[in-house]
Each structure stands twice: as structure tokens, then as C-alpha cells.
Design an enzyme around this catalytic site. Structure first.
Site, PDB file in Angstrom:
ATOM      1  N   ASP A  61       0.848  -1.206   0.000  1.00 31.71           N
ATOM      2  CA  ASP A  61       0.000   0.000   0.000  1.00 31.71           C
ATOM      3  C   ASP A  61       0.881   1.253   0.000  1.00 31.71           C
ATOM      4  OD1 ASP A  61      -2.183   1.647   0.170  1.00 31.71           O
ATOM      5  OD2 ASP A  61      -2.575   1.267   2.292  1.00 31.71           O
ATOM      6  N   LEU A  62       1.415   1.591  -1.177  1.00 27.38           N
ATOM      7  CA  LEU A  62       2.343   2.731  -1.253  1.00 27.38           C
ATOM      8  C   LEU A  62       1.649   4.004  -1.758  1.00 27.38           C
ATOM      9  CD1 LEU A  62       5.621   1.088  -2.647  1.00 27.38           C
ATOM     10  CD2 LEU A  62       4.882   1.390  -0.287  1.00 27.38           C
ATOM     11  N   LYS A  63       0.425   3.885  -2.245  1.00 29.57           N
ATOM     12  CA  LYS A  63      -0.352   5.047  -2.743  1.00 29.57           C
ATOM     13  C   LYS A  63       0.517   5.969  -3.593  1.00 29.57           C
ATOM     14  CE  LYS A  63      -3.764   5.095   1.020  1.00 29.57           C
ATOM     15  NZ  LYS A  63      -3.189   4.113   1.974  1.00 29.57           N
ATOM     16  N   THR A 120     -10.190   8.961   2.835  1.00 28.73           N
ATOM     17  CA  THR A 120     -11.344   9.099   3.743  1.00 28.73           C
ATOM     18  C   THR A 120     -11.087  10.116   4.849  1.00 28.73           C
ATOM     19  OG1 THR A 120     -10.540   7.117   4.824  1.00 28.73           O
ATOM     20  CG2 THR A 120     -12.445   6.859   3.392  1.00 28.73           C
TER      21      THR A 120
HETATM   22  O1  C5P Z   1      -6.813  -0.867  12.113  1.00 24.91           O
HETATM   23  P1  C5P Z   1      -7.808  -0.669  11.001  1.00 24.91           P
HETATM   24  O2  C5P Z   1      -8.715  -1.852  10.785  1.00 24.91           O
HETATM   25  O3  C5P Z   1      -8.553   0.644  11.097  1.00 24.91           O
HETATM   26  O4  C5P Z   1      -6.863  -0.597   9.724  1.00 24.91           O
HETATM   27  C1  C5P Z   1      -7.304  -0.222   8.478  1.00 24.91           C
HETATM   28  C2  C5P Z   1      -6.140  -0.111   7.530  1.00 24.91           C
HETATM   29  O5  C5P Z   1      -6.621   0.429   6.312  1.00 24.91           O
HETATM   30  C3  C5P Z   1      -5.008   0.810   7.985  1.00 24.91           C
HETATM   31  O6  C5P Z   1      -3.791   0.286   7.421  1.00 24.91           O
HETATM   32  C4  C5P Z   1      -5.348   2.133   7.360  1.00 24.91           C
HETATM   33  O7  C5P Z   1      -4.213   2.926   7.090  1.00 24.91           O
HETATM   34  C5  C5P Z   1      -5.983   1.679   6.040  1.00 24.91           C
HETATM   35  N1  C5P Z   1      -6.918   2.604   5.435  1.00 24.91           N
HETATM   36  C6  C5P Z   1      -8.024   3.125   6.092  1.00 24.91           C
HETATM   37  N2  C5P Z   1      -8.871   3.959   5.452  1.00 24.91           N
HETATM   38  C7  C5P Z   1      -8.635   4.280   4.189  1.00 24.91           C
HETATM   39  C8  C5P Z   1      -7.543   3.763   3.498  1.00 24.91           C
HETATM   40  C9  C5P Z   1      -6.696   2.911   4.171  1.00 24.91           C
HETATM   41  O8  C5P Z   1      -8.266   2.822   7.255  1.00 24.91           O
HETATM   42  N3  C5P Z   1      -9.477   5.055   3.557  1.00 24.91           N
END
Ligand code: C5P
Length: 236
Positions: A61-63, A120
Site C-alpha cells: 500500500d504505497l499510494k 477518507t
Molecule cells: O486498524 P484498522 O482496521 O482501522 O486498519 C485499516 C487499515 O486500512 C489501515 O492500514 C489504514 O491505514 C488503512 N486505510 C483506512 N482507510 C482508508 C484507506 C486505508 O483505514 N481510507
């Protein structure tokens, strides 16, 4: 009935030892692991190889977000890594997306490219502050359509965007969603959340889940609970 989404563990941990112990604890039930910027910049490609060697599929996940030539060259640099998914920003624009999609098709055939639309963490006010006047939903739809039309095979979206994106995009486009919280678990800083079962019903293909598994005293039990909840819809 929608198919059962796969769980991707967001391996957001403080060091490699913790990562290793979580991977050992979750064992074969876990197929996918997401390695983000924090871990990749600290532990590098060798750690990606280590995770892949342990039998996991790696979502890197390097976006990525840069000019088209640099984006394509960045993919070239990653082409030898054993990864199965890679993120880039849809707002990099059509040429960058097309060139990356074409490069991936030719040189990284096992990698699913995923576009990030509007982060988000951004709301209407933040979007306006960077000069984007459309609503968040419209901007998400626009960037998702642009990415899909440019040959990108998947979209990362919030669970609350699933119902607008699923009918908008071809069925072959995969929807990957974080912000998932099993019923009864802590929400942490996630605000726009869904349970695993709701996300399945709304058309998610992959669920990115971190803290509900990482923070559980028995990570394998947390993963089991989530997978049971997802499978129950099929059996029940
Ligand atoms: O700990 P949690 O379940 O919230 O982790 C969600 C993962 O998804 C984290 O790595 C976070 O950076 C990523 N993420 C997110 N919302 C986004 C994009 C990525 O929570 N819109």
C-alpha cells in the site's frame, strides 16, 4: 448472494518481531497481508519477500502519486517484488493510470493495481481547500470511473462508498475496503464503518482489517470470528 470477501490483515505494527509473531499466530487461515508506507519505508523489500516466503499474498500500500513517467518507473522498480496488489492515486490522472495499467499488464501480470480515490480523511471542506468543488461522493465516482476506464483493476473505497461504486463499475473491478469493524469491537479512529457481513452484502471483494485482529489477545480467534461471520451468510 455475493461471494465471500477475503480478509487482508493490515500489518501496522511497531517492528518486524511483532509482525512475525502476528503472522505466526494467524497461521494458514490468513491469506493476505497489507504492508503500508510505515513498514515498507522501515523494513524495505526484504521484509516484503519474507512475508511472501511465509506463504502470504502481499498487498503493498504505497499510494503512488507522481508524474506519469515517474509512476511507470516506480512500477518498474517494484516489478521483481512478490506482491499481489499495489495502490496508486487515481488523481494522478488518465495518462499516469493508463501507463501504469499497461506496464502492469505486460510486466507484473500477477499484480492487481488498486486506485485510491478521495482519502477518507478528507471531507467537503478539505476538498474545497485544495480547489475541488464537487461533492466527496461525486469526486469518488469520477476518480473511480477514471481509474477503471484507464485499465486499473480495483478501487480502494470506504464501506459507505460500496453501494455507489458497485453499480457504477464493471463487475470485474475489485472493491477493497478498510473501515471494517466486527460487531462489538472497538471502532478506534474509524468513523465510517461497516461490519464484515454488511460489507459482503454491499459488494466488497476484499476487507482490510487491522486493529480488530492486531489488538485482540488471540489474533487467530479474532480472524476466526470475522471469517465465521462472513461465511455464515452462505451457510445460513
Ligand atoms: O486498524 P484498522 O482496521 O482501522 O486498519 C485499516 C487499515 O486500512 C489501515 O492500514 C489504514 O491505514 C488503512 N486505510 C483506512 N482507510 C482508508 C484507506 C486505508 O483505514 N481510507
Amino acid at each position: 448472494m455475493n461471494k465471500v470477501p477475503s480478509v487482508i490483515l493490515a500489518l501496522d505494527v511497531e517492528d518486524k518481531d511483532r509482525a512475525r509473531s502476528i503472522l505466526q499466530a494467524t497461521g494458514d487461515k490468513l491469506e493476505w497481508v497489507k504492508i503500508g508506507l510505515q513498514t515498507y519505508l522501515r523494513d524495505g523489500p526484504d521484509f516484503v519477500r519474507e512475508v511472501a516466503d511465509s506463504g502470504k499474498n502481499v498487498f503493498l500500500d504505497l499510494k503512488l502519486y507522481d508524474i506519469p513517467n515517474t509512476m511507470e518507473k516506480a512500477l518498474e522498480s517494484l516489478a521483481d517484488l512478490p506482491i499481489g496488489m499495489l495502490t496508486l492515486h487515481a488523481s494522478a490522472g488518465p495518462e499516469a493510470l493508463r501507463r501504469c495499467a499497461q506496464f502492469a499488464e505486460e510486466s507484473m501480470p500477477n499484480v492487481l493495481l488498486l486506485a485510491v480515490t478521495v482519502l477518507t480523511s478528507m471531507d467537503q471542506e478539505t476538498l474545497s481547500s485544495i480547489g475541488v468543488d464537487s461533492s466527496v461522493d461525486k469526486q469518488v465516482n469520477r476518480l473511480a470511473s477514471l481509474a477503471s476506464g484507464s485499465g486499473i483493476g480495483g478501487i480502494v473505497c470506504s464501506p459507505l462508498e460500496l453501494s455507489q461504486l458497485r453499480p457504477l463499475l464493471p463487475e470485474s473491478v475489485k472493491l477493497v475496503t478498510p473501515g471494517i469493524r466486527p460487531s462489538g469491537s472497538q471502532t478506534g479512529d474509524q468513523r465510517r464503518i461497516m461490519t464484515p457481513a454488511e460489507a459482503r452484502e454491499t459488494g466488497a471483494d476484499y476487507l482490510v482489517i487491522g486493529r480488530p485482529i492486531l489488538a485482540h489477545e488471540k489474533p487467530a480467534d479474532a480472524l476466526d470470528g470475522i471469517q465465521n461471520e462472513l461465511n455464515q451468510l452462505t451457510n445460513g
